[in-house]
Design an enzyme around this catalytic site. Structure first.
Site, PDB file in Angstrom:
ATOM      1  N   HIS A  19     -42.091 -32.389 -11.633  1.00 15.37           N
ATOM      2  CA  HIS A  19     -41.594 -31.462 -12.650  1.00 15.37           C
ATOM      3  C   HIS A  19     -40.624 -32.107 -13.626  1.00 15.37           C
ATOM      4  O   HIS A  19     -40.547 -31.702 -14.778  1.00 15.37           O
ATOM      5  CB  HIS A  19     -41.023 -30.208 -11.984  1.00 15.37           C
ATOM      6  N   GLU A  70     -55.497 -23.369  -8.801  1.00 10.02           N
ATOM      7  CA  GLU A  70     -54.894 -24.671  -8.543  1.00 10.02           C
ATOM      8  C   GLU A  70     -54.933 -25.049  -7.065  1.00 10.02           C
ATOM      9  O   GLU A  70     -54.318 -26.018  -6.650  1.00 10.02           O
ATOM     10  CB  GLU A  70     -53.475 -24.735  -9.118  1.00 10.02           C
ATOM     11  N   ASP A 123     -51.728 -29.282  -9.719  1.00 11.69           N
ATOM     12  CA  ASP A 123     -51.739 -28.914  -8.306  1.00 11.69           C
ATOM     13  C   ASP A 123     -53.125 -29.005  -7.701  1.00 11.69           C
ATOM     14  O   ASP A 123     -53.261 -29.354  -6.530  1.00 11.69           O
ATOM     15  CB  ASP A 123     -51.176 -27.501  -8.117  1.00 11.69           C
ATOM     16  N   CYS A 158     -54.580 -25.688 -17.943  1.00 11.24           N
ATOM     17  CA  CYS A 158     -53.197 -25.883 -18.389  1.00 11.24           C
ATOM     18  C   CYS A 158     -52.514 -27.037 -17.649  1.00 11.24           C
ATOM     19  O   CYS A 158     -51.319 -27.237 -17.787  1.00 11.24           O
ATOM     20  CB  CYS A 158     -52.386 -24.606 -18.249  1.00 11.24           C
TER      21      CYS A 158
HETATM   22  C1  PEP Z   1     -50.559 -27.200 -12.628  1.00 10.54           C
HETATM   23  O1  PEP Z   1     -50.354 -27.179 -11.416  1.00 10.54           O
HETATM   24  O2  PEP Z   1     -51.467 -27.847 -13.165  1.00 10.54           O
HETATM   25  C2  PEP Z   1     -49.677 -26.446 -13.538  1.00 10.54           C
HETATM   26  C3  PEP Z   1     -49.961 -26.337 -14.804  1.00 10.54           C
HETATM   27  O3  PEP Z   1     -48.556 -25.906 -13.021  1.00 10.54           O
HETATM   28  P1  PEP Z   1     -47.253 -26.737 -12.594  1.00 10.54           P
HETATM   29  O4  PEP Z   1     -47.394 -28.131 -13.115  1.00 10.54           O
HETATM   30  O5  PEP Z   1     -46.092 -26.005 -13.180  1.00 10.54           O
HETATM   31  O6  PEP Z   1     -47.299 -26.650 -11.110  1.00 10.54           O
HETATM   32 MG    MG Z   2     -49.109 -25.698 -10.541  1.00 11.03          MG
END
Ligand code: PEP
Ligand code: MG
Length: 596
Positions: A198, A440, A464, A511
């Site tokens: 993150h 995910e 994920d 995403c």
């Molecule tokens: C993902 O898991 O691809 C996602 C967009 O969410 P995050 O990166 O916030 O877990």
């Molecule tokens: Mg995610």
């Protein structure tokens, strides 16, 4: 007492956020330092005691200064933690025990303090009380400061960042990152983590170059070292020679030029040459990013990560604060939509008063929708804020980490309850608000045909999905080489979701970070995806590539890659294909990135 200085040393890590920057290292004091253990002569005992006491005084002075310097009211409520640290420094046992050990055992201060800490640590270990257990971390934090002062190792504090620095740390939590004055941060370097940790995502969304997983960075680099950080290749040069600086700066100029070129495409429609209209949206973490969306040509927000609202504070955001934030978001984005994801806490982001931090396996623990369904009071407050804001613009709700149909039904039931409450109270909201599920987890991809009956849209979170499908911890630098977006399994999971969406007539977006890589977008478009949400700065380069390409060729490319059985074969094929299809600038600037 100084530490050894590196000259023109190249360290390698994982390219976490693009851009090349040069700046002085700012060491964030989180790492364990290696401690010298020396027996000392009887005549030097008092000198050693004095050295220890001086380090304590120095630590005290530093903490007081940090406390005084906190001006930002957002950060000020964290000051209590500094008082706890000051209290630890005044602790009789800590000081008396260490001094006694120096005198009795005739050892240096570092060794003596280490022995005291071992004893204290054992005592902490035996304590059941969670609050006191937490203080163990504080003790470690304070002792690391004392050790650094004893060793004469330069260290600075997050809140004191000035100038144009490259922050070097063993690890940075999103909360750490937010406490910095980001205007002064030119780049981030961490020992651990990978491209989709993150902190890396936050760095990308803030447009700050970063290299993660440079295993020994925080031990090898000193505060004040001159660094060149290449967020495109993952290289980090410590105290470069003039010649090396020059070549990096040349590359930087070239990349800047390419970015400026791509920006020319930002305001044009994302349309292929054979007329397929693609929607490019932004992944956003903070409201401050919204003005830049226009510059980059985003058609709305495809993923608003709401965690930042909850982090770095002692209390939780109430309904009113959430409503105001989401309302501003949809109003600022008008006429484009905002897809807002409900809280995705757990994994590598934690709320201070919830104990998921203690989970052995947090990525598979009480994370995201699981947390919300357990802590329904927190969930309902967020849903109320979201529903109320939906009266002011186009807002869609996205549930994270859905593993199966029960979870989505439960989440919808809570939403229904909140809806009824608002209706009774005659508070307006969008009665047709769309609900989506993040896909995910492999189980969600496999059952996408069933989930599709329950929701209005899907958004595939590849960050994920890759982690869970390939069993690769997304923040573990030791296995990052196995983190392969083009693994045949991942492509099959994605294709399955797209098919389910098509069969049930619901849109499917992507995403995860895959959406920011033009070569991957080419394949994904060929699989049938037409909505991509990514870090805003990547939109122009993806748009440029789309406008030069044809949908039909992407379909042929997607068909072709399904004939390969390994990620590296696919990667190689796509790389060659892109090099031939878009010769010149695009490949030159991204070749290394594609290799990772
Ligand atoms: C993902 O898991 O691809 C996602 C967009 O969410 P995050 O990166 O916030 O877990
Ligand atoms: Mg995610």
């Amino acid at each position: 007492m100084g530490v050894q200085q590196l000259t023109n040393k190249i360290l390698h890590g994982i390219a976490a956020s693009p851009g090349i920057v040069m700046g002085k290292a700012f060491l964030v004091d989180r790492s364990k330092v290696r401690l010298p253990q020396k027996k000392i002569d009887g005549s030097r005992v008092e000198e050693e005691v004095e050295r220890f006491q001086k380090a304590i005084q120095q630590s005290r002075k530093q903490l007081r200064e940090i406390k005084e310097r906190i001006l930002d009211p957002q950060v000020r409520h964290h000051a209590f933690i500094l008082d706890v640290h000051l209290m630890i420094l005044d602790d009789e046992m800590l000081i008396r025990d260490t001094v006694e050990t120096i005198r009795k055992k005739k050892v240096n201060a570092e060794w003596a303090l280490d022995l005291t800490l071992e004893r204290l640590d054992a005592a902490f270990h035996a304590i059941e009380d969670e609050y006191l257990k937490e203080r163990r971390n504080d003790l470690q934090y304070v002792s690391a400061r004392i050790f650094r002062n004893l060793l004469g190792k330069k260290h600075d504090d997050i809140t004191r960042i000035k100038g144009n620095v490259i922050v070097v740390a063993r690890d940075l939590s999103p909360a750490d990152t937010l406490q910095m004055n980001l205007n002064h941060v030119a780049g981030f370097v961490t020992d651990v983590g990978g491209k989709v940790s993150h902190t890396a995502i936050l760095a990308r969304s803030l447009g700050i170059p970063a290299v993660a997983g440079v295993e020994m960075a925080s031990s090898l680099i000193n505060g004040g070292d001159l660094l060149i950080l290449d967020g495109e290749t993952g290289d980090l040069v410590v105290n470069p020679t003039e010649e090396v600086s020059f070549s990096f700066l040349e590359r930087k100029r070239r990349i800047k030029f390419l970015e400026r070129e791509a920006l020319k495409y930002a305001s044009l429609p994302a349309e292929t040459r054979d007329g397929i209209r693609i929607r490019l949206q932004a992944n956003v973490e903070m409201m401050e990013e919204i003005p830049s969306l226009k510059v980059f040509g985003a058609e709305g927000v495809g993923l608003y990560r709401t965690e930042i609202l909850y982090l770095n504070r002692e209390d939780l955001p109430d309904e009113e604060e959430q409503y105001r934030t989401y309302r501003r978001l949809v109003e600022d984005l008008h006429p484009f939509p905002a897809t807002i994801r409900t809280l995705d806490i757990g994994g590598d982001k934690f709320l201070p008063n919830y104990l998921s931090e203690k989970e052995v396996n947090p990525a598979m623990g009480l994370r995201a929708i699981r947390f919300s369904l357990k802590e329904t009071d927190i969930f309902k407050i967020q849903l109320k804020g979201l529903l109320r804001a939906s009266a002011h613009g186009k807002l869609r709700i996205l549930f994270p980490l859905i593993s199966g149909i029960e979870e989505i039904r439960q989440a919808k039931a809570v939403l229904e309850e909140v809806r009824k409450g608002l209706k009774r109270a005659k508070i307006p909201f969008d009665p047709k608000i769309e609900i989506g599920a993040m896909i995910e987890i492999p189980s969600a991809s496999i059952t996408a045909d069933m989930l599709a009956r329950e929701v209005d849209f899907f958004s595939i979170g590849t960050n994920d999905l890759i982690q869970y499908a390939l069993a690769i911890d997304r923040v573990n630098e030791h296995v990052s080489y196995l983190y392969e977006p083009l693994h045949p399994a991942i492509l099959r999971f994605i294709r399955n979701v797209v098919k389910a969406g098509e069969q049930h007539g619901i849109p499917v977006a992507i995403c995860g970070e895959m959406a920011a890589e033009p070569a991957y977008v080419m394949i994904l478009m060929g699989l049938g995806l037409q909505e991509f949400s990514m870090n805003p700065a990547s939109i122009p380069k993806v748009k440029k590539m789309l406008r030069m390409s044809r949908f039909e060729e992407s379909r042929a490319l997607a068909d072709r890659v399904f004939q390969f059985s390994t990620a590296s074969e696919i990667e190689r094929h796509v790389r060659t294909w892109m090099a031939e299809r878009f010769p010149g600038d695009y490949v030159q600037s991204h070749r290394k990135e594609l290799r990772t």
